[in-house]
Write a protein that holds these residues in place. Structure first.
Motif: not given
Length: 136
Positions: A81-85, A87-91
């Motif tokens: 969950q931490s890794r997914e959080l 990776e959620q950097r959305k442009t």
């Protein structure tokens, strides 16, 4: 978790997983790019945090305790969950933008710059609306 340690260092969970996988302090340290003494200190902190030895030395290496087996799945879930959080950097995608954007400028700047900006935004963000308010 032991009540004496109210804060959680997520790095310790990464180290716990490495120890669980590798079964040796030195190999776990290599896996997470720590020195062997730093990994030993992390194991000490983990033992204090969970109030359990977590791993016991045997002739086959370090064997997880029952408590370590209970913890590994929740730890892996938390790390995932931490890794997914992260990776959620959305442009910003103007094609997906919807709503009203308020552009604030002086009358002079608005007359020079805003017509071009508004025209480009209408093409790039067809679902967005642009408003402006002159500032004097």
């Amino acid at each position: 978790m032991n009540g004496r340690n109210a804060t959680l260092d997520l790095n310790l969970l990464v180290y716990f997983e490495a120890l669980f996988i590798e079964g040796q302090v030195s190999r776990a340290a290599d896996r997470v790019q720590l020195s062997q003494p730093a990994m030993s200190l992390a194991l000490k902190r983990l033992r204090e945090m969970f109030d359990d030895p977590l791993f016991v030395h045997t002739s086959q290496g370090m064997v997880p305790t029952t408590r370590a087996y209970e913890l590994i799945e929740p730890v892996r879930n938390m790390l995932q969950q931490s890794r997914e959080l992260l990776e959620q950097r959305k442009t910003f995608d103007p094609g997906e933008a919807a709503g009203t954007f308020l552009l604030v400028a002086t009358d002079y700047v608005a007359s020079l710059v805003l017509p071009g900006i508004i025209q480009r935004l209408q093409v790039a963000a067809p679902r967005a609306h642009v408003g402006n308010r002159g500032v004097r």
